[in-house]
Each structure stands twice: as C-alpha cells, then as structure tokens.
Design a protein around this motif. Structure first.
Motif, PDB file in Angstrom:
ATOM      1  N   THR A 164      19.465  -2.129  96.256  1.00 50.36           N
ATOM      2  CA  THR A 164      19.158  -3.091  97.319  1.00 50.36           C
ATOM      3  C   THR A 164      18.912  -4.482  96.757  1.00 50.36           C
ATOM      4  N   GLY A 165      18.531  -4.544  95.475  1.00 46.51           N
ATOM      5  CA  GLY A 165      18.190  -5.823  94.854  1.00 46.51           C
ATOM      6  C   GLY A 165      19.302  -6.841  94.889  1.00 46.51           C
ATOM      7  N   ALA A 166      20.548  -6.386  94.995  1.00 50.54           N
ATOM      8  CA  ALA A 166      21.656  -7.326  95.084  1.00 50.54           C
ATOM      9  C   ALA A 166      21.613  -8.104  96.400  1.00 50.54           C
ATOM     10  N   GLN A 167      21.089  -7.463  97.479  1.00 52.20           N
ATOM     11  CA  GLN A 167      20.984  -8.100  98.791  1.00 52.20           C
ATOM     12  C   GLN A 167      19.613  -8.725  99.004  1.00 52.20           C
ATOM     13  N   ILE A 168      18.587  -8.068  98.475  1.00 53.65           N
ATOM     14  CA  ILE A 168      17.213  -8.538  98.630  1.00 53.65           C
ATOM     15  C   ILE A 168      16.640  -8.733  97.227  1.00 53.65           C
ATOM     16  N   TYR A 216      13.143  -7.015 104.411  1.00 55.89           N
ATOM     17  CA  TYR A 216      14.214  -6.121 104.856  1.00 55.89           C
ATOM     18  C   TYR A 216      14.716  -6.527 106.247  1.00 55.89           C
ATOM     19  N   ALA A 217      13.795  -6.919 107.118  1.00 60.07           N
ATOM     20  CA  ALA A 217      14.185  -7.327 108.475  1.00 60.07           C
ATOM     21  C   ALA A 217      15.132  -8.518 108.449  1.00 60.07           C
ATOM     22  N   ASP A 218      14.919  -9.435 107.518  1.00 56.57           N
ATOM     23  CA  ASP A 218      15.799 -10.598 107.386  1.00 56.57           C
ATOM     24  C   ASP A 218      17.220 -10.207 107.009  1.00 56.57           C
ATOM     25  N   ASN A 219      17.380  -8.970 106.541  1.00 58.28           N
ATOM     26  CA  ASN A 219      18.700  -8.472 106.141  1.00 58.28           C
ATOM     27  C   ASN A 219      19.219  -7.395 107.090  1.00 58.28           C
ATOM     28  N   GLY A 220      18.674  -7.373 108.322  1.00 59.58           N
ATOM     29  CA  GLY A 220      19.170  -6.444 109.335  1.00 59.58           C
ATOM     30  C   GLY A 220      18.723  -5.014 109.137  1.00 59.58           C
ATOM     31  N   LEU A 221      17.603  -4.813 108.427  1.00 56.44           N
ATOM     32  CA  LEU A 221      17.133  -3.478 108.097  1.00 56.44           C
ATOM     33  C   LEU A 221      15.669  -3.304 108.500  1.00 56.44           C
ATOM     34  N   LYS A 222      15.342  -2.132 108.978  1.00 58.99           N
ATOM     35  CA  LYS A 222      13.965  -1.778 109.312  1.00 58.99           C
ATOM     36  C   LYS A 222      13.427  -0.881 108.195  1.00 58.99           C
ATOM     37  N   LEU A 223      12.472  -1.384 107.433  1.00 59.47           N
ATOM     38  CA  LEU A 223      11.869  -0.601 106.353  1.00 59.47           C
ATOM     39  C   LEU A 223      10.842   0.366 106.938  1.00 59.47           C
ATOM     40  N   LEU A 224      11.039   1.651 106.677  1.00 55.51           N
ATOM     41  CA  LEU A 224      10.122   2.673 107.175  1.00 55.51           C
ATOM     42  C   LEU A 224       9.077   3.052 106.131  1.00 55.51           C
ATOM     43  N   ASN A 225       9.515   3.248 104.910  1.00 52.48           N
ATOM     44  CA  ASN A 225       8.636   3.656 103.813  1.00 52.48           C
ATOM     45  C   ASN A 225       9.222   3.220 102.488  1.00 52.48           C
ATOM     46  N   MET A 226       8.357   2.902 101.553  1.00 55.67           N
ATOM     47  CA  MET A 226       8.723   2.891 100.141  1.00 55.67           C
ATOM     48  C   MET A 226       7.890   3.973  99.476  1.00 55.67           C
ATOM     49  N   TYR A 227       8.493   4.676  98.522  1.00 53.19           N
ATOM     50  CA  TYR A 227       7.722   5.718  97.846  1.00 53.19           C
ATOM     51  C   TYR A 227       8.249   5.945  96.431  1.00 53.19           C
ATOM     52  N   PRO A 228       7.382   6.413  95.531  1.00 49.94           N
ATOM     53  CA  PRO A 228       7.801   6.667  94.144  1.00 49.94           C
ATOM     54  C   PRO A 228       8.426   8.045  94.017  1.00 49.94           C
ATOM     55  N   GLU A 229       9.348   8.180  93.063  1.00 48.07           N
ATOM     56  CA  GLU A 229       9.975   9.477  92.813  1.00 48.07           C
ATOM     57  C   GLU A 229       9.588  10.064  91.459  1.00 48.07           C
ATOM     58  N   GLY A 230       9.374   9.197  90.485  1.00 51.19           N
ATOM     59  CA  GLY A 230       9.007   9.704  89.170  1.00 51.19           C
ATOM     60  C   GLY A 230       9.048   8.614  88.119  1.00 51.19           C
ATOM     61  N   GLU A 231       8.358   8.871  87.019  1.00 48.78           N
ATOM     62  CA  GLU A 231       8.341   7.939  85.895  1.00 48.78           C
ATOM     63  C   GLU A 231       9.731   7.857  85.271  1.00 48.78           C
ATOM     64  N   MET A 232      10.139   6.663  84.895  1.00 55.82           N
ATOM     65  CA  MET A 232      11.426   6.481  84.241  1.00 55.82           C
ATOM     66  C   MET A 232      11.403   7.054  82.822  1.00 55.82           C
ATOM     67  N   VAL A 233      12.472   7.748  82.472  1.00 57.69           N
ATOM     68  CA  VAL A 233      12.660   8.291  81.125  1.00 57.69           C
ATOM     69  C   VAL A 233      14.008   7.786  80.627  1.00 57.69           C
TER      70      VAL A 233
END
Length: 343
Positions: free
Chosen positions: A96-100, A137-154
């Motif tokens: 998403t960072g390319a758009q936001i 996100y709204a400025d890019n036509g998107l409704k953000l519902l949640n952000m959440y972590p998945e795991g530590e980077m390895v």
C-alpha cells in the motif's frame, strides 16, 4: 364472521406478511467479496474466516473469500478493490505504501517493540492507527477497518550474518515500497523489489540472496528450502490492514456499517489469540523438517550496530512524506511511549 373464519383469515394475513418480510430480507442479502495475500490457514486467512463467521452469523449476507494467487498478486487485488470488483481486501502497508507513502512508517527499523502484548495493545489503542490512518486511506478511496500485526520479521539468507558488514552486497528481496529499499540499503544490502509469487524461484536460482518475512510465511511458502539460514534481528513486525472499498462502504445502511466494524474487531481479537505462540511453533516445525536450517539470534550489541543505522531510514521517511509523515511519526512515537509506560 365466525371464530373459524377469523382464525383462517389471520393465518392467511400472517403468512402474507411473513412472505413480504422474507422477500425483503432476501432482497437486502448480498454476497460480498474479500481477497487477501496469504494461503489457507495463514494469519490473514484466519482473520478473513473470522470476519466471514461474524458477518454470516449476524446477517443474511454471505462472504466469499479469495486467497493468495486466486485473483493475482497484492497489487492486482488492490486494483480490483478500488474498482469495486472486490468489496474487501487485506493488504500489507508494504504494498500500500506505493499509494499511501505514510503507510511505510512500519518499515522504519526498530520503531516497534518486540513484545507481542505491547504490540497488540498499541494496535488496539493507538491514535495514529485508529484515527490518523483511516483519514489517509479515505483520501485514497479506501475504508480502513483494522490494522493488525502478523509476526516478527525474520531474515532468511544464503549465509548467516551478525553485523551489517555481513549483509554488504547481498541482494535482498523487498516488497515494492521505497522505504523498505532504504532500510536494506542502510543495512548495507542491495534491495531487489519483487512480487511475492516470484520470491521462491528467485532464491532458488540465486537471483537474490535473501528476503524477510514472518516465520509462519517462511514455513507456509517453504522458503527455508531455498534460503535456510534464519536470522532474528528484532528490527520490525509484519503488519497488515483490512480494508473496504469506500464507495461500497459509504453506500451501505448504518446497520451494515456497524456489522462490518464489529466483524473487523471480532476478527482482530481472534487473530491476537492465533498469533500468540505461532512463531515459535512454526520455527519448531521447520527445524524438524529440515536439518539444513540454521537459526541466529542477534544479541543486544549486534542489534545495536543495525539500530545505529535506523535514523537514516527515519530521515528518508520524512523526506518521502513531508509534514504529514512527520506528524504521523510524532503521534506514532507518542502512542508507543504510552504503551511502554503502561508496561
């Protein structure tokens, strides 16, 4: 009118009314489409399934889920969501960072704590996450519902390392966002942006020397087969976001909007339980499967050498995002400090 006729008439009316209500409910029922970036049973799939469970238990709607590769790569499913073909998408800020551009904040190394409970509390209560990001996100036509972590980077790599010098000139796959490239450049490596589906083959043919992902994905995609040296640097978490097409969401009645947000919160809490202990279990399974796998955990001194390079990435983030990024980073750090103080 005698009693029997009255009963018959009331029964006919009741059946007629029931028919109208049923028809109305069927007319209002919808099939919604949701795509994510992972395989069956992975974290995003667990989130999607719990989201679906809540929606279908509490409404007449149904949710159709598409997993990794079924509708294309991450960029493809985001395009389909913005076009209204999909109603919901789960996508990492790494794409998403390319758009936001501000979403790249998660790739500033050593910004996030390593403790899972602190990370979860941050996502639940952060002003940056729950107030600032929805506006972006709204400025890019998107409704953000949640952000959440998945795991530590390895990091997986062809040769284990314990210092930035060990990464010098290593070609490291990164997601297609500029700040992650800046992170690996700061670490001394050569960043190579690649779609997810090309990573295994690129490692297998030595087109790249390594990559980073949470350990469950390294297991799921069998990346340890072609990149067996696992290095824990404590530099960040893989974060993702559950998103709706904003036009679709805005056009829903209030009850459906409430339903969707409740489903998102329900799925978040289910995922919080799911990822507790997940990393350790995935690593143990990998070690049992492959005797080629090595595990290197950097100590505080070794981590310090990488952490010393993090300010360069933070400066790059501010250059990319300007005042909005600078303010977001300030709020982000404030929220993290509040969590750390509580612990």
């Amino acid at each position: 009118m005698n009693t029997i006729k009255k009963i018959i008439r009331r029964s006919v009316i009741s059946v007629f009314i029931l028919g109208i209500v049923t028809a109305t409910n069927l007319a209002n029922a919808a099939t919604w489409r949701y795509a994510h970036e992972e395989n069956k049973g992975d974290v995003q799939d667990v989130y999607a399934q719990r989201f679906k469970e809540y929606i279908e238990k509490n409404s007449d709607h149904t949710l159709q889920i598409y997993r990794f590769g079924e509708l294309g790569e991450s960029d493809d499913i985001m395009e389909q969501t913005k076009a209204g073909i999909l109603n919901f998408v789960n996508q990492s800020p790494g794409f998403t960072g390319a758009q936001i551009p501000e979403a790249q904040i998660f790739f500033i190394p050593y910004l996030m704590p390593t403790d899972l409970n602190m990370v979860l509390e941050f996502f639940r209560n952060s002003t940056a996450i729950n107030e600032d990001f929805p506006k972006l996100y709204a400025d890019n036509g998107l409704k953000l519902l949640n952000m959440y972590p998945e795991g530590e980077m390895v990091i997986t790599v062809d040769e284990a390392f314990t210092s930035p010098e060990g990464l010098e000139n290593k070609k490291m796959r990164v997601m297609t966002n500029p700040l992650l490239s800046a992170t690996y450049s700061a670490f001394g490596a050569i960043p190579v942006p690649l779609p997810t589906g090309e990573v295994y083959g690129a490692l297998q043919t030595s087109m790249i020397n390594g990559q980073e992902n949470p350990i469950f994905w390294i297991e799921s995609e069998k990346l340890y087969e072609v990149s067996p040296n696992l290095v824990y640097t404590s530099h960040g978490w893989f974060t993702t976001a559950a998103i709706a097409n904003k036009s679709f969401y805005d056009g829903l009645p209030g009850g459906d909007k409430t339903l969707i947000q409740e489903a998102a919160d329900y799925a978040f809490e289910k995922v919080a339980v799911h990822i507790t202990g997940l990393a350790g279990q995935a690593l143990e399974r990998i070690k049992k499967i492959s005797d080629k796998v090595t595990v290197t955990r950097l100590n505080d001194t070794q981590i310090g050498a990488f952490k010393a390079r993090a300010p360069n990435v933070e400066e790059e983030f501010i250059k990319m995002t300007g005042d909005s990024g600078k303010e977001l980073l300030r709020q982000f750090k404030k929220d993290l400090k509040n969590v750390q103080n509580q612990h």
